[in-house]
Scaffold this motif. Structure first.
Motif, PDB file in Angstrom:
ATOM      1  N   ARG A 178       0.956   5.754  -0.444  1.00 58.63           N
ATOM      2  CA  ARG A 178       0.146   6.879  -0.288  1.00 58.63           C
ATOM      3  C   ARG A 178       1.255   8.086  -0.561  1.00 58.63           C
ATOM      4  O   ARG A 178       1.222   9.104  -0.087  1.00 58.63           O
ATOM      5  CB  ARG A 178      -0.617   7.158   0.803  1.00 58.63           C
ATOM      6  CG  ARG A 178      -0.048   7.122   2.123  1.00 58.63           C
ATOM      7  CD  ARG A 178      -1.117   7.612   3.129  1.00 58.63           C
ATOM      8  NE  ARG A 178      -0.310   7.401   4.478  1.00 58.63           N
ATOM      9  CZ  ARG A 178      -0.502   6.330   5.360  1.00 58.63           C
ATOM     10  NH1 ARG A 178      -1.325   5.309   4.952  1.00 58.63           N
ATOM     11  NH2 ARG A 178       0.031   6.234   6.606  1.00 58.63           N
ATOM     12  N   ALA A 233      -4.330   3.876   4.597  1.00 64.40           N
ATOM     13  CA  ALA A 233      -4.814   4.633   3.511  1.00 64.40           C
ATOM     14  C   ALA A 233      -3.813   4.498   2.292  1.00 64.40           C
ATOM     15  O   ALA A 233      -2.564   4.374   2.666  1.00 64.40           O
ATOM     16  CB  ALA A 233      -5.150   5.957   3.882  1.00 64.40           C
ATOM     17  N   THR A 237      -3.510   1.594  -9.021  1.00 62.95           N
ATOM     18  CA  THR A 237      -3.610   0.939  -7.627  1.00 62.95           C
ATOM     19  C   THR A 237      -5.404   0.907  -7.232  1.00 62.95           C
ATOM     20  O   THR A 237      -5.823   1.798  -7.809  1.00 62.95           O
ATOM     21  CB  THR A 237      -2.946   1.450  -6.683  1.00 62.95           C
ATOM     22  OG1 THR A 237      -3.216   2.876  -6.462  1.00 62.95           O
ATOM     23  CG2 THR A 237      -1.377   1.219  -6.859  1.00 62.95           C
ATOM     24  N   THR A 238      -5.610   0.142  -6.223  1.00 64.46           N
ATOM     25  CA  THR A 238      -7.238   0.282  -5.985  1.00 64.46           C
ATOM     26  C   THR A 238      -7.179   0.494  -4.512  1.00 64.46           C
ATOM     27  O   THR A 238      -6.482   0.414  -3.742  1.00 64.46           O
ATOM     28  CB  THR A 238      -7.719  -1.122  -5.913  1.00 64.46           C
ATOM     29  OG1 THR A 238      -8.933  -1.149  -5.445  1.00 64.46           O
ATOM     30  CG2 THR A 238      -6.841  -2.165  -4.986  1.00 64.46           C
ATOM     31  N   ILE A 239      -8.248   1.420  -4.281  1.00 66.98           N
ATOM     32  CA  ILE A 239      -8.510   2.053  -3.009  1.00 66.98           C
ATOM     33  C   ILE A 239      -9.483   0.693  -2.139  1.00 66.98           C
ATOM     34  O   ILE A 239      -9.634   1.021  -1.030  1.00 66.98           O
ATOM     35  CB  ILE A 239      -9.323   3.198  -3.038  1.00 66.98           C
ATOM     36  CG1 ILE A 239     -10.831   3.170  -3.666  1.00 66.98           C
ATOM     37  CG2 ILE A 239      -8.530   4.225  -3.489  1.00 66.98           C
ATOM     38  CD1 ILE A 239     -11.530   4.015  -3.679  1.00 66.98           C
ATOM     39  N   GLN A 240      -9.709  -0.217  -2.923  1.00 64.67           N
ATOM     40  CA  GLN A 240     -10.444  -1.281  -2.272  1.00 64.67           C
ATOM     41  C   GLN A 240      -9.699  -2.192  -1.377  1.00 64.67           C
ATOM     42  O   GLN A 240      -8.501  -2.175  -1.646  1.00 64.67           O
ATOM     43  CB  GLN A 240     -11.299  -2.301  -3.159  1.00 64.67           C
ATOM     44  CG  GLN A 240     -12.211  -1.419  -4.108  1.00 64.67           C
ATOM     45  CD  GLN A 240     -13.170  -0.795  -3.390  1.00 64.67           C
ATOM     46  OE1 GLN A 240     -14.008  -1.575  -2.595  1.00 64.67           O
ATOM     47  NE2 GLN A 240     -13.688   0.199  -3.770  1.00 64.67           N
ATOM     48  N   ARG A 241     -10.185  -2.840  -0.287  1.00 61.30           N
ATOM     49  CA  ARG A 241      -9.324  -3.707   0.583  1.00 61.30           C
ATOM     50  C   ARG A 241     -10.134  -5.033   0.683  1.00 61.30           C
ATOM     51  O   ARG A 241     -11.036  -5.254   1.312  1.00 61.30           O
ATOM     52  CB  ARG A 241      -9.191  -3.028   2.126  1.00 61.30           C
ATOM     53  CG  ARG A 241      -8.674  -1.757   2.059  1.00 61.30           C
ATOM     54  CD  ARG A 241      -7.108  -1.908   1.875  1.00 61.30           C
ATOM     55  NE  ARG A 241      -6.223  -0.890   1.945  1.00 61.30           N
ATOM     56  CZ  ARG A 241      -6.129   0.175   0.880  1.00 61.30           C
ATOM     57  NH1 ARG A 241      -6.605  -0.123  -0.119  1.00 61.30           N
ATOM     58  NH2 ARG A 241      -5.394   1.219   0.980  1.00 61.30           N
ATOM     59  N   ILE A 256       0.784  -1.198   0.089  1.00 53.95           N
ATOM     60  CA  ILE A 256      -0.104   0.011  -0.036  1.00 53.95           C
ATOM     61  C   ILE A 256       0.912   1.094  -0.005  1.00 53.95           C
ATOM     62  O   ILE A 256       1.901   1.312   0.699  1.00 53.95           O
ATOM     63  CB  ILE A 256      -1.008   0.023   1.211  1.00 53.95           C
ATOM     64  CG1 ILE A 256      -1.711  -1.174   1.118  1.00 53.95           C
ATOM     65  CG2 ILE A 256      -1.638   1.302   1.211  1.00 53.95           C
ATOM     66  CD1 ILE A 256      -2.750  -1.201   2.381  1.00 53.95           C
ATOM     67  N   ASP A 303     -11.150   0.966 -10.022  1.00 58.32           N
ATOM     68  CA  ASP A 303     -12.498   1.287  -8.946  1.00 58.32           C
ATOM     69  C   ASP A 303     -13.392   2.139  -9.867  1.00 58.32           C
ATOM     70  O   ASP A 303     -13.703   3.084  -9.822  1.00 58.32           O
ATOM     71  CB  ASP A 303     -11.896   1.933  -7.867  1.00 58.32           C
ATOM     72  CG  ASP A 303     -10.793   1.188  -7.069  1.00 58.32           C
ATOM     73  OD1 ASP A 303     -10.987   0.043  -7.154  1.00 58.32           O
ATOM     74  OD2 ASP A 303      -9.846   2.029  -6.729  1.00 58.32           O
ATOM     75  N   PRO A 344      -5.007   7.287  -6.536  1.00 57.89           N
ATOM     76  CA  PRO A 344      -5.779   7.697  -5.600  1.00 57.89           C
ATOM     77  C   PRO A 344      -5.354   8.703  -4.293  1.00 57.89           C
ATOM     78  O   PRO A 344      -5.975   9.236  -3.482  1.00 57.89           O
ATOM     79  CB  PRO A 344      -6.063   6.491  -4.848  1.00 57.89           C
ATOM     80  CG  PRO A 344      -4.944   5.685  -4.892  1.00 57.89           C
ATOM     81  CD  PRO A 344      -4.469   6.158  -6.410  1.00 57.89           C
ATOM     82  N   ASN A 345      -4.047   9.210  -4.590  1.00 55.64           N
ATOM     83  CA  ASN A 345      -3.065   9.812  -3.554  1.00 55.64           C
ATOM     84  C   ASN A 345      -2.866  11.302  -3.900  1.00 55.64           C
ATOM     85  O   ASN A 345      -2.081  12.124  -3.101  1.00 55.64           O
ATOM     86  CB  ASN A 345      -1.621   9.367  -3.562  1.00 55.64           C
ATOM     87  CG  ASN A 345      -1.903   7.758  -3.012  1.00 55.64           C
ATOM     88  OD1 ASN A 345      -2.635   7.438  -2.355  1.00 55.64           O
ATOM     89  ND2 ASN A 345      -0.955   7.014  -3.564  1.00 55.64           N
ATOM     90  N   GLY A 389      -3.111   3.425  -2.005  1.00 56.22           N
ATOM     91  CA  GLY A 389      -3.431   2.524  -3.068  1.00 56.22           C
ATOM     92  C   GLY A 389      -2.888   1.281  -2.751  1.00 56.22           C
ATOM     93  O   GLY A 389      -1.567   1.197  -2.630  1.00 56.22           O
TER      94      GLY A 389
END
Length: 389
Positions: free
Chosen positions: A138, A292, A276-280, A136, A250, A211-212, A294
């Motif tokens: 950021r 927090a 990258t994804t923000i899903q977990r 992950i 996403d 996502p960052n 990607g």
């Protein structure tokens, strides 16, 4: 931040004479038993810095074996010796292009590069998830800015022209563009990058999927994307390099339909799927799973491949696609290719598996192509849509 963008360092090697039938095997053994474990004792960002310095000093492996001709593919008037590339995020400042190409990659992508230097988000901002084969980050587009990258890319092209790369390796380099965090007129930042770096690029990438950076992914909306791509294309130098769009995993079905329609209408040269994804996923086991940022690596493989397949279908195979996310083997690369990718990229898997992964993926991929009766890589692109998966 680009995908899979998690600079934790792939390795720190010495160069050794190699058996040409077993490229970089000594380096692989060193990574597996000594260097990789040592690097993972460091925090991820420090490990990445050590890796970049080592590569810059020439302490990197060199793949000596000839390329398998079945892996060659021609796109955008460029000849790729093989489809395997390094995704943006590893070499943010265009500092180690030649060492990474000498690893046996068909191409590398640098960036994301913003017009002005920026430090990115506060540290710590990179987290390993070893149990999940993931990372992950950021980071937030930390890079040295346009002027520094332009100088380094110019020097690289001069070095390349003087024969400073392995025989047969043209040194294909994509350049990934981003925007500065404070910039309100996002398109202006991409215009600057395209105008300055276009002459140095084998292809350019408009990255609107990290996502960052606050608000960046909103640029994937139909109206916003049409306006952005139109301005960037107008800013391209002549002759214009291929312009690609990098998208997030996403996305809704409507998002994907809009992206495909806009890219076809605007004359975009290709799409990179995905960032990258923000899903977990519930399957994540590592302690850092809730950080927090990607997520990249193995958990991204299935969702990113699904988006890739959707984009191939929605564009009717008319746009070359680059598949990114969770590739750890030749079989993974082959699945992306059959889903619609003409090229593939990796990064996170190198952190855990080392530089010999490049050779292993190419060897396995060539074997799978022949096993299924394909005479060329291009013939396998999108095969699942024609023959079923």
């Amino acid at each position: 931040m680009t995908c899979p963008s998690a600079p934790t360092g792939i390795t720190f090697f010495l160069s050794f004479p190699e058996d040409r039938r077993r490229p970089i095997s000594v380096a692989a053994s060193l990574f597996d038993h000594l260097i990789g474990p040592a690097l993972r004792l460091l925090d991820p960002e420090t490990a990445h810095g050590v890796t970049l310095k080592a590569l810059g000093m020439g302490l990197g492996p060199r793949a000596e074996a000839p390329e398998d001709p079945i892996l060659a593919i021609r796109l955008w008037g460029r000849d790729f010796a093989n489809p395997l590339g390094l995704s943006a995020g590893f070499d943010k400042d265009a500092a180690v292009m030649a060492p990474m190409l000498r690893l046996g990659l068909g191409f590398v992508e640098v960036g994301s590069i913003t017009p002005r230097p920026q430090p990115g988000n506060p540290k710590p901002r990179i987290f390993r998830l070893p149990e999940d084969g993931a990372v992950i980050n950021r980071l937030g587009f930390n890079n040295g800015g346009l002027a520094q990258a332009q100088a380094r890319l110019t020097a690289f092209r001069e070095h390349q022209a003087a024969g400073g790369l392995p025989s047969g390796n043209r040194g294909l380099v994509g350049i990934n563009l981003g925007k500065n965090k404070e910039t309100e007129d996002a398109a202006a930042d991409y215009e600057k990058g395209a105008a300055a770096l276009g002459p140095l690029a084998d292809y350019l990438v408009v990255n609107v999927s990290s996502p960052n950076t606050p608000g960046l992914r909103a640029l994937q909306g139909r109206a916003e994307l049409e306006a952005l791509l139109g301005r960037v294309m107008d800013a391209l130098p002549a002759p214009a390099p291929p312009l690609l769009l990098k998208i997030a995993p996403d996305l809704t079905e409507e998002d994907k339909q809009d992206i495909a329609a806009v890219c076809l209408a605007q004359g975009v040269s290709g799409i990179i799927a995905t960032n990258t994804t923000i899903q977990r996923p519930a399957s994540l086991k590592a302690a850092a799973r809730d950080e927090a940022g990607g997520l990249s690596g193995r958990p991204l493989f299935a969702p990113s491949t699904a988006v890739l397949a959707d984009l191939y279908r929605l564009t009717e195979g008319r746009l070359p696609l680059i598949g990114v996310g969770g590739i750890t083997s030749g079989a993974d690369a082959y699945r992306k290719i059959r889903a619609g990718a003409s090229l593939v990229q990796l990064y996170t898997a190198l952190i855990y598996r080392g530089p010999a992964l490049v050779w292993r993926i190419k060897r396995e991929l060539a074997g799978l192509l022949r096993e299924d009766g394909f005479e060329t890589l291009a013939a396998a692109v999108g095969a699942d849509h024609r023959y079923g998966g």
